[in-house]
Motif scaffolding. Structure first.
Motif, PDB file in Angstrom:
ATOM      1  N   TYR A 164       0.823  -1.215   0.000  1.00  0.00           N
ATOM      2  CA  TYR A 164       0.000   0.000   0.000  1.00  0.00           C
ATOM      3  C   TYR A 164       0.861   1.271   0.000  1.00  0.00           C
ATOM      4  N   THR A 165       1.989   1.222   0.697  1.00  0.00           N
ATOM      5  CA  THR A 165       2.824   2.425   0.820  1.00  0.00           C
ATOM      6  C   THR A 165       3.992   2.427  -0.167  1.00  0.00           C
ATOM      7  N   MET A 166       4.015   1.450  -1.076  1.00  0.00           N
ATOM      8  CA  MET A 166       5.162   1.318  -1.981  1.00  0.00           C
ATOM      9  C   MET A 166       5.313   2.527  -2.906  1.00  0.00           C
ATOM     10  N   ASN A 167       4.211   3.065  -3.386  1.00  0.00           N
ATOM     11  CA  ASN A 167       4.266   4.234  -4.278  1.00  0.00           C
ATOM     12  C   ASN A 167       3.741   5.466  -3.554  1.00  0.00           C
ATOM     13  N   PRO A 168       4.275   6.637  -3.874  1.00  0.00           N
ATOM     14  CA  PRO A 168       3.771   7.852  -3.223  1.00  0.00           C
ATOM     15  C   PRO A 168       2.281   8.088  -3.531  1.00  0.00           C
ATOM     16  N   PHE A 169       1.589   8.664  -2.593  1.00  0.00           N
ATOM     17  CA  PHE A 169       0.174   8.999  -2.779  1.00  0.00           C
ATOM     18  C   PHE A 169       0.081  10.362  -3.458  1.00  0.00           C
ATOM     19  N   ARG A 170      -1.030  10.578  -4.148  1.00  0.00           N
ATOM     20  CA  ARG A 170      -1.230  11.867  -4.807  1.00  0.00           C
ATOM     21  C   ARG A 170      -2.486  12.540  -4.236  1.00  0.00           C
ATOM     22  N   LEU A 171      -2.327  13.810  -3.882  1.00  0.00           N
ATOM     23  CA  LEU A 171      -3.455  14.559  -3.324  1.00  0.00           C
ATOM     24  C   LEU A 171      -4.482  14.845  -4.422  1.00  0.00           C
ATOM     25  N   GLU A 172      -5.733  14.501  -4.156  1.00  0.00           N
ATOM     26  CA  GLU A 172      -6.784  14.751  -5.153  1.00  0.00           C
ATOM     27  C   GLU A 172      -7.532  16.050  -4.862  1.00  0.00           C
ATOM     28  N   TYR A 173      -7.961  16.199  -3.625  1.00  0.00           N
ATOM     29  CA  TYR A 173      -8.541  17.489  -3.223  1.00  0.00           C
ATOM     30  C   TYR A 173      -8.546  17.597  -1.711  1.00  0.00           C
ATOM     31  N   ALA A 210       0.858  22.877  11.521  1.00  0.00           N
ATOM     32  CA  ALA A 210      -0.332  22.523  10.734  1.00  0.00           C
ATOM     33  C   ALA A 210      -0.556  23.551   9.623  1.00  0.00           C
ATOM     34  N   LYS A 211      -0.341  24.811   9.962  1.00  0.00           N
ATOM     35  CA  LYS A 211      -0.519  25.891   8.988  1.00  0.00           C
ATOM     36  C   LYS A 211       0.530  25.786   7.878  1.00  0.00           C
ATOM     37  N   VAL A 212       1.767  25.540   8.273  1.00  0.00           N
ATOM     38  CA  VAL A 212       2.853  25.417   7.287  1.00  0.00           C
ATOM     39  C   VAL A 212       2.566  24.273   6.322  1.00  0.00           C
ATOM     40  N   LEU A 213       2.159  23.140   6.868  1.00  0.00           N
ATOM     41  CA  LEU A 213       1.903  21.971   6.019  1.00  0.00           C
ATOM     42  C   LEU A 213       0.850  22.285   4.961  1.00  0.00           C
ATOM     43  N   PHE A 214      -0.246  22.904   5.395  1.00  0.00           N
ATOM     44  CA  PHE A 214      -1.338  23.168   4.448  1.00  0.00           C
ATOM     45  C   PHE A 214      -0.948  24.208   3.398  1.00  0.00           C
ATOM     46  N   ARG A 215      -0.244  25.245   3.842  1.00  0.00           N
ATOM     47  CA  ARG A 215       0.097  26.329   2.916  1.00  0.00           C
ATOM     48  C   ARG A 215       1.230  25.937   1.968  1.00  0.00           C
ATOM     49  N   ALA A 216       2.120  25.043   2.442  1.00  0.00           N
ATOM     50  CA  ALA A 216       3.322  24.745   1.652  1.00  0.00           C
ATOM     51  C   ALA A 216       3.063  23.760   0.523  1.00  0.00           C
ATOM     52  N   ILE A 217       2.163  22.820   0.733  1.00  0.00           N
ATOM     53  CA  ILE A 217       2.037  21.763  -0.277  1.00  0.00           C
ATOM     54  C   ILE A 217       1.174  22.223  -1.452  1.00  0.00           C
ATOM     55  N   PRO A 218       1.539  21.798  -2.644  1.00  0.00           N
ATOM     56  CA  PRO A 218       0.753  22.211  -3.810  1.00  0.00           C
ATOM     57  C   PRO A 218      -0.576  21.458  -3.906  1.00  0.00           C
ATOM     58  N   VAL A 219      -1.364  21.848  -4.892  1.00  0.00           N
ATOM     59  CA  VAL A 219      -2.723  21.277  -5.037  1.00  0.00           C
ATOM     60  C   VAL A 219      -2.672  19.765  -5.273  1.00  0.00           C
ATOM     61  N   GLN A 220      -1.721  19.328  -6.077  1.00  0.00           N
ATOM     62  CA  GLN A 220      -1.607  17.889  -6.331  1.00  0.00           C
ATOM     63  C   GLN A 220      -0.324  17.348  -5.698  1.00  0.00           C
ATOM     64  N   ALA A 221      -0.219  17.564  -4.413  1.00  0.00           N
ATOM     65  CA  ALA A 221       1.010  17.176  -3.714  1.00  0.00           C
ATOM     66  C   ALA A 221       1.176  15.663  -3.682  1.00  0.00           C
ATOM     67  N   HIS A 271      -7.985  23.071  10.781  1.00  0.00           N
ATOM     68  CA  HIS A 271      -8.501  21.708  10.648  1.00  0.00           C
ATOM     69  C   HIS A 271      -8.714  21.465   9.160  1.00  0.00           C
ATOM     70  N   TYR A 272      -8.043  20.489   8.601  1.00  0.00           N
ATOM     71  CA  TYR A 272      -8.261  20.209   7.188  1.00  0.00           C
ATOM     72  C   TYR A 272      -8.222  18.716   6.894  1.00  0.00           C
ATOM     73  N   ILE A 273      -8.882  18.380   5.822  1.00  0.00           N
ATOM     74  CA  ILE A 273      -8.960  16.980   5.407  1.00  0.00           C
ATOM     75  C   ILE A 273      -8.449  16.904   3.979  1.00  0.00           C
ATOM     76  N   MET A 274      -7.470  16.036   3.779  1.00  0.00           N
ATOM     77  CA  MET A 274      -6.903  15.883   2.435  1.00  0.00           C
ATOM     78  C   MET A 274      -7.253  14.496   1.910  1.00  0.00           C
ATOM     79  N   PHE A 275      -7.848  14.482   0.735  1.00  0.00           N
ATOM     80  CA  PHE A 275      -8.255  13.222   0.120  1.00  0.00           C
ATOM     81  C   PHE A 275      -7.195  12.826  -0.907  1.00  0.00           C
ATOM     82  N   PHE A 276      -6.525  11.728  -0.661  1.00  0.00           N
ATOM     83  CA  PHE A 276      -5.493  11.229  -1.567  1.00  0.00           C
ATOM     84  C   PHE A 276      -6.065  10.098  -2.408  1.00  0.00           C
ATOM     85  N   ASP A 277      -5.282   9.699  -3.410  1.00  0.00           N
ATOM     86  CA  ASP A 277      -5.711   8.547  -4.196  1.00  0.00           C
ATOM     87  C   ASP A 277      -5.589   7.283  -3.320  1.00  0.00           C
TER      88      ASP A 277
END
Lengths: 267, 289
Positions: free
Chosen positions: B155-164, B269-280, B202-208
């Protein structure tokens, strides 16, 4: 309270309190009677609409039950059942050829760790955190200085002629394009628009301002600079037009350590 | 004196009805009986819902980590199999994690690496660590706690991609400012910069691959526990939207999300959300259980 009452008080201490208790008791009785009336009216309403309330209760119960099943029971049951299906610790190394090294995993991890560490530059580089408005300066992979700075304010300036500027610091990797001592600020159009002044033609003397950028400036390209400031009280706040402002001593350290071509990581 | 039998024993209350039985009549009588007994009606509705849920669970697809390029080959009998114990898993998981970080380092944008085994969160850009912080606490899906080590590695072999993602925090805190008409107006507007206070992060990130990463800041002193709990409405709202969407035809059971909840200091938490791109892209290292 009259004279007679005071004399009574000294004669028989508690008698003075009797009228007060009596009054309080009467008020309490009145309160209970009123509350009783309200409660009885409430029960009357319940009796009157009991059928509707029961239906609403049943509907609410069913809805709550469905929600509970949908949001909590089903996902958990599915996960538990999936976990049972996916249980198993056996792996066939030949199936993971080129993906996982089973032969000597410790050695393989060491090799990968070294490879990853090799990506960090040995020469000096700067890391700027635009969320916290801080910076860290590294040299030979060691932190040599850290402190506060100021980055873009995220203000969107709208001019009356429909032109717009957004004052944000660009993120990503940049390289130092040039280094200057005693820099002169060539004011762009937005600096005049922001001050409510007419925009002079390019090259006009009004465009040049001396001594406002501190002792040094390092260019990051596209007009973005790392420079000093006169407004030191704003260091640590997002107040700039996209440049990175630093205090005098921090700027000097950055200027002396970073060379043309050095990397600046902005996030 | 004959008073008439129909007054004492009316047909509806037990008197013999000689009219021929019809299906409509039966349904009518059944309807009246059921309507008279609300408890029976409720029980019937619940039973239907329960049967429906059981049917959904039986039909629910089991996710095996095949999406996103993870391999899931079934070994043949001739192949040698290795029993992955805890110590071997730790080494292999680290290897997989490092491989993933090297793969994301090839990209030009900021990537996230979450090491749940060491409770660390790392932001990287071109393989260079630009931000590092310790996780205050984390929670995981039951699936990640119970699934076998083979699945965890695959499951963790390949990097995950942020969807939204959904967040209480804006990604870019843009403030609109109208240019002043003259210097007098400009002088009036010049003052100490007014910075907007950050909301509770507070944020929720949906990955593939059905991975959901929920990040919350530590409850600040200004908020009570009760207020903190009320913020869970945000999470419920996010999931409710998806669930309602799944209720539309073609009807599907709720998706089998694998979730991880992280608690971080507010600044991180703020840094993480602001730093990563839309499709991180994100690398994950799961602890052995």
């Amino acid at each position: 309270m009259n004279r007679k009452m005071i004399i009574e008080y000294y004669h028989n201490g508690y008698s003075i309190l009797v009228p007060f208790f009596r009054k309080a008791g009467q008020a309490f009785n009145r309160f209970i009677i009123r509350m009783g009336g309200a409660i009885s009216r409430y029960f009357h309403l319940i009796r009157r609409y009991s059928a509707h309330l029961r239906s609403a209760g049943i509907a609410a119960g069913i809805t709550a039950g469905i929600c509970f099943l949908w949001f909590f029971v089903i996902p958990h049951v599915m996960q538990w059942s999936a976990a049972n299906v996916l249980a198993g610790d056996e792996m066939a190394p030949s199936a993971y050829k080129g993906k996982i090294g089973f032969m000597d995993p410790e050695k393989e991890s060491d090799r990968l760790r070294k490879k990853l560490a090799g990506m960090t530059p040995n020469e000096a580089y700067l890391v700027v955190n635009t969320s916290a408005n801080t910076f860290r300066l590294y040299k030979r992979r060691k932190l040599i200085r850290e402190g506060v700075c100021s980055t873009g304010s995220y203000i969107l300036l709208e001019a009356h002629d429909e032109r717009k500027w957004i004052f944000s610091t660009p993120t990503g990797i940049r390289r130092i394009r040039g280094k200057t001592q005693s820099p002169v600020w060539r004011k762009p159009d937005w600096a005049f628009v922001e001050e409510g002044l007419p925009v002079p033609p390019p090259g006009a003397p009004d465009r040049f301002e001396y001594g406002v950028l501190g002792d040094y400036a390092l260019s990051l390209g596209d007009g973005y600079l790392i420079h000093g400031t006169l407004y030191k009280r704003f260091l640590g706040l997002p107040v700039t037009h996209g440049c990175i402002r630093m205090g005098d001593e921090d700027l000097e350290a950055v200027y002396k350590n970073l060379q043309v071509g050095s990397r600046v990581f902005i996030y | 004196m004959n008073t008439g039998s129909k007054d004492i024993f009316p047909k509806e209350s037990g008197g013999q009805d000689h009219s021929p039985p019809t299906i409509a009549g039966f349904i009518d009588r059944l309807g009246k009986t059921v309507a008279g007994d609300r408890f029976l009606l409720t029980a019937l509705a619940l039973a239907i819902v329960l049967l429906f849920v059981i049917a959904l669970i039986r039909e629910a697809p089991v996710h095996s980590g095949e999406e996103g390029g993870a391999v899931s080959p079934e070994p043949t009998d001739q192949e040698t199999r290795v029993e992955v114990n805890d110590s071997l898993y730790t080494l292999l998981a680290e290897q997989v994690f490092l491989q993933g970080r090297l793969r994301t380092a090839a990209g030009d944008s900021v990537s996230v690496s979450i090491d749940l085994a060491d409770s660390m969160l790392i932001l990287e850009l071109k393989g260079v660590t630009i931000h590092e912080c310790r996780l205050t606490s984390f929670r995981m899906s039951p699936l990640l706690k119970r699934a076998g080590k083979r699945f965890l590695l695959e499951y963790t072999m390949n990097p995950f991609r942020l969807e939204y993602s959904k967040s209480t925090l804006p990604r870019q805190p843009i403030m609109l400012k109208k240019a002043p008409r003259d210097t007098v107006e400009a002088m009036q507007t010049q003052s100490i910069p007014q910075l907007a206070a950050d909301p509770y992060i507070h944020y929720i990130m949906f990955f593939d691959r059905f991975l959901v990463l929920e990040v919350r800041e530590l409850l600040p002193d200004t908020l009570t526990r009760k207020q903190g709990r009320s913020l869970s409405i945000f999470k419920t709202g996010c999931f409710a939207g998806q669930t309602l969407y799944s209720l539309l035809p073609p009807f599907q059971p709720p998706q089998q999300r694998i979730w991880i909840t992280l608690r971080l200091p507010a600044a991180d938490a703020k840094v993480l959300f602001r730093a990563i791109p839309v499709q991180a892209r994100m690398n994950l290292r799961l602890p052995s259980h």
